[in-house]
Write a protein that holds these residues in place. Structure first.
Motif, mmCIF file in Angstrom:
data_model
loop_
_atom_site.group_PDB
_atom_site.id
_atom_site.type_symbol
_atom_site.label_atom_id
_atom_site.label_comp_id
_atom_site.label_asym_id
_atom_site.label_seq_id
_atom_site.Cartn_x
_atom_site.Cartn_y
_atom_site.Cartn_z
ATOM 1 N N ALA A 175 -11.951 -4.767 4.367
ATOM 2 C CA ALA A 175 -12.376 -3.484 3.798
ATOM 3 C C ALA A 175 -13.461 -2.848 4.653
ATOM 4 C CB ALA A 175 -12.869 -3.687 2.366
ATOM 5 N N ALA A 176 -14.323 -3.673 5.239
ATOM 6 C CA ALA A 176 -15.376 -3.147 6.111
ATOM 7 C C ALA A 176 -14.809 -2.652 7.429
ATOM 8 C CB ALA A 176 -16.421 -4.230 6.361
ATOM 9 N N MET A 177 -13.762 -3.277 7.929
ATOM 10 C CA MET A 177 -13.208 -2.923 9.235
ATOM 11 C C MET A 177 -12.273 -1.717 9.181
ATOM 12 S SD MET A 177 -10.983 -5.314 11.876
ATOM 13 C CE MET A 177 -9.336 -5.095 11.182
ATOM 14 N N LEU A 178 -11.483 -1.616 8.125
ATOM 15 C CA LEU A 178 -10.395 -0.641 8.085
ATOM 16 C C LEU A 178 -10.844 0.673 7.448
ATOM 17 C CD1 LEU A 178 -7.608 -3.136 6.940
ATOM 18 C CD2 LEU A 178 -8.146 -2.409 9.281
ATOM 19 N N ASP A 179 -9.904 1.597 7.325
ATOM 20 C CA ASP A 179 -10.157 2.870 6.655
ATOM 21 C C ASP A 179 -10.260 2.644 5.149
ATOM 22 O OD1 ASP A 179 -7.095 4.052 5.582
ATOM 23 O OD2 ASP A 179 -7.253 2.243 6.799
ATOM 24 N N SER A 180 -10.530 3.704 4.413
ATOM 25 C CA SER A 180 -10.744 3.564 2.974
ATOM 26 C C SER A 180 -9.486 3.117 2.238
ATOM 27 C CB SER A 180 -11.244 4.886 2.391
ATOM 28 O OG SER A 180 -10.311 5.933 2.630
ATOM 29 N N ARG A 181 -8.289 3.364 2.827
ATOM 30 C CA ARG A 181 -7.040 2.932 2.208
ATOM 31 C C ARG A 181 -6.661 1.497 2.608
ATOM 32 N NH1 ARG A 181 -4.244 7.203 0.027
ATOM 33 N NH2 ARG A 181 -4.964 9.285 0.628
ATOM 34 N N MET A 182 -7.410 0.902 3.528
ATOM 35 C CA MET A 182 -7.135 -0.440 4.050
ATOM 36 C C MET A 182 -5.750 -0.495 4.701
ATOM 37 S SD MET A 182 -8.986 -3.035 1.351
ATOM 38 C CE MET A 182 -8.776 -4.447 2.433
ATOM 39 N N THR A 183 -5.556 0.331 5.705
ATOM 40 C CA THR A 183 -4.298 0.410 6.438
ATOM 41 C C THR A 183 -4.462 -0.337 7.745
ATOM 42 O OG1 THR A 183 -4.074 2.635 5.507
ATOM 43 C CG2 THR A 183 -2.518 1.999 7.251
ATOM 44 N N ARG A 237 13.465 4.797 -5.099
ATOM 45 C CA ARG A 237 12.945 3.424 -5.047
ATOM 46 C C ARG A 237 12.773 3.054 -3.581
ATOM 47 N NH1 ARG A 237 15.540 -0.944 -6.700
ATOM 48 N NH2 ARG A 237 13.668 -1.960 -7.512
ATOM 49 N N VAL A 238 11.570 2.587 -3.241
ATOM 50 C CA VAL A 238 11.213 2.314 -1.846
ATOM 51 C C VAL A 238 10.768 0.863 -1.717
ATOM 52 C CG1 VAL A 238 9.734 2.977 0.087
ATOM 53 C CG2 VAL A 238 10.479 4.714 -1.554
ATOM 54 N N LEU A 239 11.304 0.175 -0.716
ATOM 55 C CA LEU A 239 10.909 -1.199 -0.402
ATOM 56 C C LEU A 239 9.976 -1.184 0.801
ATOM 57 C CD1 LEU A 239 11.204 -4.321 -0.569
ATOM 58 C CD2 LEU A 239 13.216 -4.088 0.924
ATOM 59 N N ASP A 240 8.833 -1.872 0.679
ATOM 60 C CA ASP A 240 7.871 -1.994 1.785
ATOM 61 C C ASP A 240 7.841 -3.473 2.195
ATOM 62 O OD1 ASP A 240 5.743 -2.020 3.535
ATOM 63 O OD2 ASP A 240 4.383 -0.899 2.235
ATOM 64 N N ILE A 241 8.418 -3.778 3.356
ATOM 65 C CA ILE A 241 8.450 -5.160 3.855
ATOM 66 C C ILE A 241 7.198 -5.407 4.688
ATOM 67 C CG2 ILE A 241 9.753 -6.870 5.162
ATOM 68 C CD1 ILE A 241 12.260 -5.208 4.742
ATOM 69 N N GLY A 242 6.328 -6.278 4.194
ATOM 70 C CA GLY A 242 5.045 -6.500 4.841
ATOM 71 C C GLY A 242 4.050 -5.448 4.392
ATOM 72 N N CYS A 243 3.826 -5.370 3.080
ATOM 73 C CA CYS A 243 3.124 -4.223 2.483
ATOM 74 C C CYS A 243 1.616 -4.264 2.612
ATOM 75 C CB CYS A 243 3.506 -4.111 1.010
ATOM 76 S SG CYS A 243 3.007 -5.540 0.007
ATOM 77 N N GLY A 244 1.050 -5.379 3.081
ATOM 78 C CA GLY A 244 -0.403 -5.453 3.200
ATOM 79 C C GLY A 244 -1.086 -5.268 1.855
ATOM 80 N N TRP A 245 -2.150 -4.473 1.853
ATOM 81 C CA TRP A 245 -2.893 -4.203 0.620
ATOM 82 C C TRP A 245 -2.305 -3.018 -0.154
ATOM 83 C CZ3 TRP A 245 -5.238 -5.519 5.246
ATOM 84 C CH2 TRP A 245 -5.965 -6.709 5.255
ATOM 85 N N GLY A 246 -1.143 -2.535 0.282
ATOM 86 C CA GLY A 246 -0.453 -1.500 -0.474
ATOM 87 C C GLY A 246 -0.825 -0.079 -0.123
#
Length: 387
Positions: free
Chosen positions: A131-139, A173-182
């Protein structure tokens, strides 16, 4: 986790050290890098055993020597930009590197059992740190910097670019493969009113992702991609294909094909390399992404045969340089909060990882591609965006 100053087994007599240093300097001359020079990209030796360690162990020895405090450089990103442009790595061939590549060539290092290793060792490192390293959306993937001034803007532009390339419409309906923190699922559900299912092999990501997406039509599943067997209107995969491995490319695309409706679209976002090889950099494999393997355009193209039509292919790898530099700046600013728990050796490891990768993208040694794929026979004409 303090920096080590102990002697290394490769420490040798002064005469041998001098010979190794002269040989290494000769290689570095082609990249305009000096040992004990004064420019920001020059290497300052703090231990006499660095040249032997590098010549004996290649990139693994160079990275470990930096983690151990044996050498310093003011701008690692500039150093690696120069080293990779000059292709210095092609002139150092330790036996450990040969064994690393042979192992990756003959073994499947990305089996369903082994796939969970990177989740435990990398993505479960700690949500507070990411959370400290990434953007506010945690991408945790490359931002799209066209018309962006900040990391948050670059990541929002990237997420919206993906949604527009997929032609998302309310109710899909969408599938996210490897979705991380969403981050993608949350953005797509809020902005495009779609329903999302995401899979990850990180328990930490799934737990925090569920909190961040509470109240939205978003579902997290802690599972390997090979277990998927439901149909979706759209599929997206951002920064996960690098963990699949070339022995599993066809299996991965078979999963995507069976999960995609006939008129659907699949967006594959992946780092890639320019030339075919096996495995990944030994230092990256040991300390950052175990069992990772970057694909080439040719490998992905071959795996698509009889499975998918390539509707669009977009390279914005140069944007990863700027993304990584922003992550590095965030880590440095937040480091006092983590210094006691993670230690200085981890700090040096993470700095080396981020800046080495920034230099690699700057040198165009590695790329970032977005592929838009459709099943053969899909109706209509895909309308490519002017991004």
């Amino acid at each position: 986790m303090e920096t080590r100053t102990l002697d290394h087994p490769l420490d040798t007599a002064p005469k041998a050290r001098g010979s190794a240093q002269r040989y290494l300097q000769g290689l570095l001359d082609t990249a305009d890098v000096r040992l004990n020079g004064q420019r920001p990209w020059d290497i300052r030796l703090l231990h006499p055993g660095v040249p032997e360690r590098v010549l004996a162990q290649g990139s693994l020895g160079l990275g470990e020597a930096y983690m151990d405090g044996w050498w310093e450089c003011d701008r690692l990103d500039q150093l690696f930009d120069r080293l990779l442009r000059a292709r210095i790595d092609r002139h150092i061939h330790p036996w450990t590197l040969a064994w690393h590549h042979l192992r990756a060539r003959w073994l499947n290092l990305q089996t369903e059992r082994r796939a969970w290793q990177v989740g435990r060792e990398h993505y479960d490192l700690g949500n507070d740190f990411y959370a400290a390293m990434l953007d506010s959306r945690m991408t945790y993937t490359c931002g799209f910097w066209q018309r962006a001034r900040t990391l948050d803007e670059a990541q929002e532009h990237k997420l919206d670019l993906v949604c527009r390339k997929l032609g998302l419409e309310p109710g899909m309906r969408v599938l996210d493969i490897g979705c991380g923190w969403g981050s993608f699922m949350k953005f797509a559900a809020e902005r495009y009113q779609v329903q999302c299912v995401g899979v990850t092999i990180s328990a930490e990501q799934a737990a925090l992702g569920r909190e961040r997406c509470a109240g939205l039509p978003v579902e997290f599943r802690l599972t390997d991609y090979r277990s998927l067997n439901q149909r979706f209107d759209r599929i997206v995969s951002l920064g996960m294909f690098e963990h699949v491995g070339q022995k599993n490319h066809e299996t991965y695309l078979d999963v995507a094909r069976r999960c995609l409706v006939d008129d659907g679209l699949f967006l594959l976002h992946t780092i890639g390399r320019n030339e075919t090889g096996h495995g990944t950099d030994p230092w990256i494999h040991r300390y950052i992404f175990p069992n990772g393997e970057l694909p080439t355009i040719a490998q992905i193209g071959r795996a698509c045969e009889n499975r998918f039509v390539v509707e669009d292919l977009h390279n914005f790898g140069a944007d990863y340089d700027r993304t990584l530099m922003a992550w590095h700046a965030n880590v440095e600013a937040a480091w006092p909060r983590f210094a006691d728990t993670l230690g200085e050796r981890f700090h040096r490891m993470w700095r080396y990882y981020l800046l080495m990768c920034a230099g690699a993208f700057r040198a165009r040694d590695i790329q970032l591609w977005q592929w838009v794929l459709a099943k053969p026979g899909r109706s209509g004409v895909y309308q490519r965006l002017a991004s």
